[in-house]
Design a protein around this motif. Structure first.
Motif, short mmCIF file in Angstrom:
data_model
loop_
_atom_site.label_atom_id
_atom_site.label_comp_id
_atom_site.label_asym_id
_atom_site.label_seq_id
_atom_site.Cartn_x
_atom_site.Cartn_y
_atom_site.Cartn_z
N MET A 50 0.78 -1.23 0.02
CA MET A 50 0.10 0.01 0.10
C MET A 50 0.89 1.29 -0.05
O MET A 50 2.24 1.28 0.66
CB MET A 50 -0.94 -0.13 1.36
CG MET A 50 -1.64 1.26 1.18
SD MET A 50 -2.72 1.25 2.81
CE MET A 50 -3.07 3.21 2.75
N ALA A 51 0.40 2.50 -0.50
CA ALA A 51 1.01 3.46 -0.80
C ALA A 51 0.75 4.29 0.61
O ALA A 51 -0.07 4.03 1.49
CB ALA A 51 0.37 4.45 -1.63
N VAL A 52 1.48 5.14 0.96
CA VAL A 52 1.29 6.03 2.15
C VAL A 52 0.87 7.45 1.70
O VAL A 52 1.33 8.01 0.51
CB VAL A 52 2.60 6.37 2.71
CG1 VAL A 52 2.71 7.25 3.86
CG2 VAL A 52 3.44 4.99 3.30
N TYR A 53 -0.24 7.80 2.12
CA TYR A 53 -0.73 9.04 1.97
C TYR A 53 -0.75 10.27 2.90
O TYR A 53 -0.79 9.83 4.22
CB TYR A 53 -2.30 8.86 1.64
CG TYR A 53 -2.71 8.03 0.40
CD1 TYR A 53 -2.89 8.55 -0.87
CD2 TYR A 53 -2.64 6.38 0.70
CE1 TYR A 53 -3.09 7.59 -1.86
CE2 TYR A 53 -3.22 5.89 -0.23
CZ TYR A 53 -3.34 6.30 -1.64
OH TYR A 53 -3.73 5.36 -2.50
N VAL A 54 -0.37 11.39 2.41
CA VAL A 54 -0.24 12.49 3.51
C VAL A 54 -1.08 13.54 3.14
O VAL A 54 -1.14 14.02 1.93
CB VAL A 54 1.11 13.10 3.57
CG1 VAL A 54 0.96 14.28 4.52
CG2 VAL A 54 2.08 12.18 4.00
N ILE A 55 -2.36 14.01 3.89
CA ILE A 55 -3.31 14.73 3.78
C ILE A 55 -3.16 15.98 4.42
O ILE A 55 -3.04 16.04 5.73
CB ILE A 55 -4.76 14.12 3.90
CG1 ILE A 55 -4.97 12.96 2.98
CG2 ILE A 55 -6.02 15.20 3.62
CD1 ILE A 55 -4.72 11.74 3.78
N THR A 56 -2.88 17.22 3.89
CA THR A 56 -2.69 18.49 4.59
C THR A 56 -3.77 19.32 4.40
O THR A 56 -4.14 19.82 3.25
CB THR A 56 -1.23 19.03 4.18
OG1 THR A 56 -0.25 17.96 4.21
CG2 THR A 56 -0.74 20.12 4.91
N GLY A 57 -4.19 20.11 5.46
CA GLY A 57 -5.14 21.16 5.35
C GLY A 57 -4.26 22.66 5.51
O GLY A 57 -3.58 22.63 6.29
N LYS A 58 -4.41 23.40 4.62
CA LYS A 58 -3.94 24.69 4.56
C LYS A 58 -4.51 26.04 4.64
O LYS A 58 -5.84 25.72 4.33
CB LYS A 58 -2.99 24.72 3.46
CG LYS A 58 -1.83 23.64 2.92
CD LYS A 58 -0.97 23.88 1.80
CE LYS A 58 -0.07 22.69 1.85
NZ LYS A 58 1.00 22.71 0.75
N ASN A 59 -4.02 26.84 5.07
CA ASN A 59 -4.75 28.20 5.14
C ASN A 59 -4.55 29.06 4.06
O ASN A 59 -4.12 28.59 2.90
CB ASN A 59 -4.26 29.23 6.32
CG ASN A 59 -2.76 29.59 6.20
OD1 ASN A 59 -2.34 29.50 4.80
ND2 ASN A 59 -1.97 30.05 7.53
N GLY A 60 -5.28 30.00 3.68
CA GLY A 60 -5.26 31.04 2.52
C GLY A 60 -3.77 31.26 2.06
O GLY A 60 -3.77 31.48 0.74
N SER A 61 -2.90 31.47 3.00
CA SER A 61 -1.48 31.69 2.62
C SER A 61 -0.62 30.57 2.11
O SER A 61 0.40 30.70 1.88
CB SER A 61 -0.74 32.45 3.65
OG SER A 61 -1.51 33.58 4.01
N GLY A 62 -1.28 29.04 2.00
CA GLY A 62 -0.68 27.88 2.06
C GLY A 62 0.10 27.35 2.88
O GLY A 62 0.84 26.42 2.53
N GLU A 63 0.05 27.89 4.13
CA GLU A 63 0.78 27.34 5.18
C GLU A 63 0.10 26.15 5.83
O GLU A 63 -1.15 26.30 6.03
CB GLU A 63 1.03 28.52 6.14
CG GLU A 63 1.80 29.66 5.79
CD GLU A 63 1.69 30.63 6.80
OE1 GLU A 63 0.66 30.90 7.57
OE2 GLU A 63 2.66 31.66 6.83
N PRO A 64 0.73 24.92 6.03
CA PRO A 64 -0.08 24.07 6.51
C PRO A 64 -0.43 24.12 8.21
O PRO A 64 0.39 24.82 8.88
CB PRO A 64 1.12 22.82 6.61
CG PRO A 64 2.16 23.52 6.35
CD PRO A 64 2.18 25.02 5.70
#
Length: 65
Positions: free
Chosen positions: A1-15
């Motif tokens: 299986m692959a490893v997935y990284v899901i990231t939520g970012k703000n309007g400036s693109g910062e995680p």
């Protein structure tokens, strides 16, 4: 299986928040990997302060010589 990284970012693109899925264990094919990733993307998109969500997939390729 692959490893997935899901990231939520703000309007400036910062995680703001990052979640890693390294294994989905199931006896038989109950759910597809991408269904779990997309469910988490949808959840993170609803978190206060998150403007957009990105998902990255990492796979390891092993070659025997």
């Amino acid at each position: 299986m692959a490893v997935y990284v899901i990231t939520g970012k703000n309007g400036s693109g910062e995680p703001l928040v990052s979640v890693q899925i390294s294994a989905i264990n199931q006896e038989g094919p109950v759910i597809q990997e991408l269904d779990a990733v997309n469910a988490l993307r949808t959840f993170l998109a609803g978190v206060a302060g998150v403007q957009f969500v990105v998902a990255q997939k990492y796979e390891q390729v092993i070659t025997t010589v």
